[in-house]
Design a protein around this motif. Structure first.
Motif, PDB file in Angstrom:
ATOM      1  N   GLY A  92      32.912  47.033 -14.881  1.00  0.00           N
ATOM      2  CA  GLY A  92      31.667  47.213 -15.611  1.00  0.00           C
ATOM      3  C   GLY A  92      30.434  47.124 -14.740  1.00  0.00           C
ATOM      4  O   GLY A  92      30.449  47.418 -13.540  1.00  0.00           O
ATOM      5  N   LEU A  93      29.345  46.692 -15.365  1.00  0.00           N
ATOM      6  CA  LEU A  93      28.045  46.658 -14.711  1.00  0.00           C
ATOM      7  C   LEU A  93      28.041  45.724 -13.506  1.00  0.00           C
ATOM      8  O   LEU A  93      27.457  46.056 -12.466  1.00  0.00           O
ATOM      9  CB  LEU A  93      26.960  46.243 -15.715  1.00  0.00           C
ATOM     10  CG  LEU A  93      25.539  46.184 -15.171  1.00  0.00           C
ATOM     11  CD1 LEU A  93      25.087  47.555 -14.693  1.00  0.00           C
ATOM     12  CD2 LEU A  93      24.594  45.637 -16.221  1.00  0.00           C
ATOM     13  N   SER A  94      28.687  44.565 -13.619  1.00  0.00           N
ATOM     14  CA  SER A  94      28.684  43.627 -12.484  1.00  0.00           C
ATOM     15  C   SER A  94      29.381  44.232 -11.268  1.00  0.00           C
ATOM     16  O   SER A  94      28.927  44.040 -10.139  1.00  0.00           O
ATOM     17  CB  SER A  94      29.342  42.308 -12.874  1.00  0.00           C
ATOM     18  OG  SER A  94      30.704  42.497 -13.171  1.00  0.00           O
ATOM     19  N   ALA A  95      30.450  44.990 -11.483  1.00  0.00           N
ATOM     20  CA  ALA A  95      31.130  45.652 -10.369  1.00  0.00           C
ATOM     21  C   ALA A  95      30.233  46.718  -9.749  1.00  0.00           C
ATOM     22  O   ALA A  95      30.192  46.873  -8.527  1.00  0.00           O
ATOM     23  CB  ALA A  95      32.441  46.273 -10.844  1.00  0.00           C
ATOM     24  N   ASP A  96      29.483  47.443 -10.584  1.00  0.00           N
ATOM     25  CA  ASP A  96      28.575  48.471 -10.076  1.00  0.00           C
ATOM     26  C   ASP A  96      27.455  47.845  -9.247  1.00  0.00           C
ATOM     27  O   ASP A  96      27.071  48.385  -8.204  1.00  0.00           O
ATOM     28  CB  ASP A  96      27.983  49.276 -11.227  1.00  0.00           C
ATOM     29  CG  ASP A  96      29.024  50.112 -11.953  1.00  0.00           C
ATOM     30  OD1 ASP A  96      30.089  50.393 -11.355  1.00  0.00           O
ATOM     31  OD2 ASP A  96      28.778  50.469 -13.122  1.00  0.00           O
ATOM     32  N   ILE A  97      26.931  46.719  -9.695  1.00  0.00           N
ATOM     33  CA  ILE A  97      25.855  46.045  -8.958  1.00  0.00           C
ATOM     34  C   ILE A  97      26.355  45.542  -7.613  1.00  0.00           C
ATOM     35  O   ILE A  97      25.694  45.707  -6.579  1.00  0.00           O
ATOM     36  CB  ILE A  97      25.251  44.906  -9.808  1.00  0.00           C
ATOM     37  CG1 ILE A  97      24.503  45.494 -11.005  1.00  0.00           C
ATOM     38  CG2 ILE A  97      24.328  44.027  -8.966  1.00  0.00           C
ATOM     39  CD1 ILE A  97      24.052  44.470 -12.005  1.00  0.00           C
ATOM     40  N   VAL A  98      27.532  44.926  -7.595  1.00  0.00           N
ATOM     41  CA  VAL A  98      28.102  44.436  -6.339  1.00  0.00           C
ATOM     42  C   VAL A  98      28.357  45.594  -5.385  1.00  0.00           C
ATOM     43  O   VAL A  98      28.042  45.517  -4.184  1.00  0.00           O
ATOM     44  CB  VAL A  98      29.392  43.622  -6.598  1.00  0.00           C
ATOM     45  CG1 VAL A  98      30.129  43.340  -5.301  1.00  0.00           C
ATOM     46  CG2 VAL A  98      29.070  42.332  -7.310  1.00  0.00           C
ATOM     47  N   ASP A  99      28.913  46.677  -5.900  1.00  0.00           N
ATOM     48  CA  ASP A  99      29.178  47.850  -5.068  1.00  0.00           C
ATOM     49  C   ASP A  99      27.880  48.406  -4.488  1.00  0.00           C
ATOM     50  O   ASP A  99      27.799  48.726  -3.299  1.00  0.00           O
ATOM     51  CB  ASP A  99      29.899  48.918  -5.898  1.00  0.00           C
ATOM     52  CG  ASP A  99      30.286  50.117  -5.066  1.00  0.00           C
ATOM     53  OD1 ASP A  99      30.959  49.919  -4.034  1.00  0.00           O
ATOM     54  OD2 ASP A  99      29.913  51.254  -5.446  1.00  0.00           O
ATOM     55  N   PHE A 100      26.837  48.518  -5.311  1.00  0.00           N
ATOM     56  CA  PHE A 100      25.540  49.008  -4.848  1.00  0.00           C
ATOM     57  C   PHE A 100      24.961  48.076  -3.788  1.00  0.00           C
ATOM     58  O   PHE A 100      24.409  48.535  -2.775  1.00  0.00           O
ATOM     59  CB  PHE A 100      24.585  49.139  -6.037  1.00  0.00           C
ATOM     60  CG  PHE A 100      23.221  49.629  -5.658  1.00  0.00           C
ATOM     61  CD1 PHE A 100      23.016  50.964  -5.332  1.00  0.00           C
ATOM     62  CD2 PHE A 100      22.138  48.776  -5.631  1.00  0.00           C
ATOM     63  CE1 PHE A 100      21.758  51.427  -4.974  1.00  0.00           C
ATOM     64  CE2 PHE A 100      20.880  49.219  -5.284  1.00  0.00           C
ATOM     65  CZ  PHE A 100      20.688  50.548  -4.949  1.00  0.00           C
ATOM     66  N   ALA A 101      25.079  46.774  -3.991  1.00  0.00           N
ATOM     67  CA  ALA A 101      24.537  45.800  -3.039  1.00  0.00           C
ATOM     68  C   ALA A 101      25.222  45.919  -1.676  1.00  0.00           C
ATOM     69  O   ALA A 101      24.568  45.771  -0.637  1.00  0.00           O
ATOM     70  CB  ALA A 101      24.689  44.386  -3.585  1.00  0.00           C
ATOM     71  N   TYR A 102      26.514  46.191  -1.638  1.00  0.00           N
ATOM     72  CA  TYR A 102      27.225  46.341  -0.369  1.00  0.00           C
ATOM     73  C   TYR A 102      26.953  47.684   0.291  1.00  0.00           C
ATOM     74  O   TYR A 102      26.803  47.777   1.501  1.00  0.00           O
ATOM     75  CB  TYR A 102      28.734  46.172  -0.571  1.00  0.00           C
ATOM     76  CG  TYR A 102      29.151  44.725  -0.608  1.00  0.00           C
ATOM     77  CD1 TYR A 102      29.126  43.931   0.531  1.00  0.00           C
ATOM     78  CD2 TYR A 102      29.578  44.140  -1.787  1.00  0.00           C
ATOM     79  CE1 TYR A 102      29.500  42.602   0.496  1.00  0.00           C
ATOM     80  CE2 TYR A 102      29.958  42.808  -1.845  1.00  0.00           C
ATOM     81  CZ  TYR A 102      29.916  42.058  -0.687  1.00  0.00           C
ATOM     82  OH  TYR A 102      30.284  40.744  -0.728  1.00  0.00           O
ATOM     83  N   ALA A 149      19.813  47.536   1.960  1.00  0.00           N
ATOM     84  CA  ALA A 149      18.357  47.552   2.134  1.00  0.00           C
ATOM     85  C   ALA A 149      17.662  47.916   0.818  1.00  0.00           C
ATOM     86  O   ALA A 149      16.688  47.259   0.416  1.00  0.00           O
ATOM     87  CB  ALA A 149      17.965  48.523   3.236  1.00  0.00           C
ATOM     88  N   ILE A 150      18.157  48.942   0.138  1.00  0.00           N
ATOM     89  CA  ILE A 150      17.561  49.355  -1.134  1.00  0.00           C
ATOM     90  C   ILE A 150      17.741  48.254  -2.174  1.00  0.00           C
ATOM     91  O   ILE A 150      16.817  47.938  -2.930  1.00  0.00           O
ATOM     92  CB  ILE A 150      18.173  50.687  -1.619  1.00  0.00           C
ATOM     93  CG1 ILE A 150      17.840  51.798  -0.626  1.00  0.00           C
ATOM     94  CG2 ILE A 150      17.675  51.044  -3.013  1.00  0.00           C
ATOM     95  CD1 ILE A 150      18.571  53.105  -0.910  1.00  0.00           C
ATOM     96  N   TYR A 151      18.914  47.641  -2.200  1.00  0.00           N
ATOM     97  CA  TYR A 151      19.165  46.544  -3.133  1.00  0.00           C
ATOM     98  C   TYR A 151      18.195  45.400  -2.896  1.00  0.00           C
ATOM     99  O   TYR A 151      17.650  44.814  -3.846  1.00  0.00           O
ATOM    100  CB  TYR A 151      20.615  46.061  -2.999  1.00  0.00           C
ATOM    101  CG  TYR A 151      20.938  44.876  -3.866  1.00  0.00           C
ATOM    102  CD1 TYR A 151      21.208  45.038  -5.222  1.00  0.00           C
ATOM    103  CD2 TYR A 151      20.962  43.586  -3.348  1.00  0.00           C
ATOM    104  CE1 TYR A 151      21.506  43.954  -6.034  1.00  0.00           C
ATOM    105  CE2 TYR A 151      21.258  42.498  -4.150  1.00  0.00           C
ATOM    106  CZ  TYR A 151      21.526  42.689  -5.487  1.00  0.00           C
ATOM    107  OH  TYR A 151      21.803  41.619  -6.281  1.00  0.00           O
ATOM    108  N   GLY A 152      17.946  45.068  -1.634  1.00  0.00           N
ATOM    109  CA  GLY A 152      17.014  43.996  -1.306  1.00  0.00           C
ATOM    110  C   GLY A 152      15.602  44.305  -1.774  1.00  0.00           C
ATOM    111  O   GLY A 152      14.922  43.446  -2.333  1.00  0.00           O
ATOM    112  N   VAL A 153      15.152  45.546  -1.551  1.00  0.00           N
ATOM    113  CA  VAL A 153      13.807  45.944  -1.987  1.00  0.00           C
ATOM    114  C   VAL A 153      13.706  45.887  -3.506  1.00  0.00           C
ATOM    115  O   VAL A 153      12.729  45.369  -4.064  1.00  0.00           O
ATOM    116  CB  VAL A 153      13.465  47.358  -1.457  1.00  0.00           C
ATOM    117  CG1 VAL A 153      12.200  47.888  -2.105  1.00  0.00           C
ATOM    118  CG2 VAL A 153      13.334  47.334   0.056  1.00  0.00           C
ATOM    119  N   VAL A 154      14.723  46.403  -4.205  1.00  0.00           N
ATOM    120  CA  VAL A 154      14.721  46.376  -5.669  1.00  0.00           C
ATOM    121  C   VAL A 154      14.722  44.935  -6.172  1.00  0.00           C
ATOM    122  O   VAL A 154      14.001  44.605  -7.126  1.00  0.00           O
ATOM    123  CB  VAL A 154      15.916  47.175  -6.238  1.00  0.00           C
ATOM    124  CG1 VAL A 154      16.078  46.943  -7.723  1.00  0.00           C
ATOM    125  CG2 VAL A 154      15.761  48.656  -5.933  1.00  0.00           C
TER     126      VAL A 154
END
Length: 96
Positions: free
Chosen positions: A58-68, A72-77
């Protein structure tokens, strides 16, 4: 090695059963080995091990995948979201 025990299982067929095991929310993802024991009169009659894959969905898996993948984009967001949340909090408490 961690031991999890479950309640009584229900028989689905002559050699098949089902049981429910609850895991804590913070269980690390990965592959685990599950040992199943056949017990009769308190004695082990047989044993079998099988792999169990624990993964996020679900969403938590998508967020973790995006963060890895896009750190850099994840940090800015994350910084922008924190700044907006802080600003909204100050606006909400200023009016009270």
């Amino acid at each position: 090695m961690h031991r999890l025990s479950s309640g009584a299982g229900s028989h689905i067929g002559s050699r098949l059963f089902r049981t429910t095991v609850s895991f804590p929310a913070n269980v690390p993802t990965g592959s685990y080995q599950v040992a199943v024991f056949l017990m009769r009169n308190g004695q082990v009659q047989g044993a079998q091990t099988t792999p169990l894959l624990v993964s996020q969905l679900g969403l938590s898996a998508d967020i973790v995948d995006f963060a890895y993948r896009r750190a850099a984009i994840y940090g800015v967001v994350a910084v922008i979201v924190a700044a907006v949340a802080g600003w909204l909090g100050s606006v909400a408490f200023r009016r009270v």
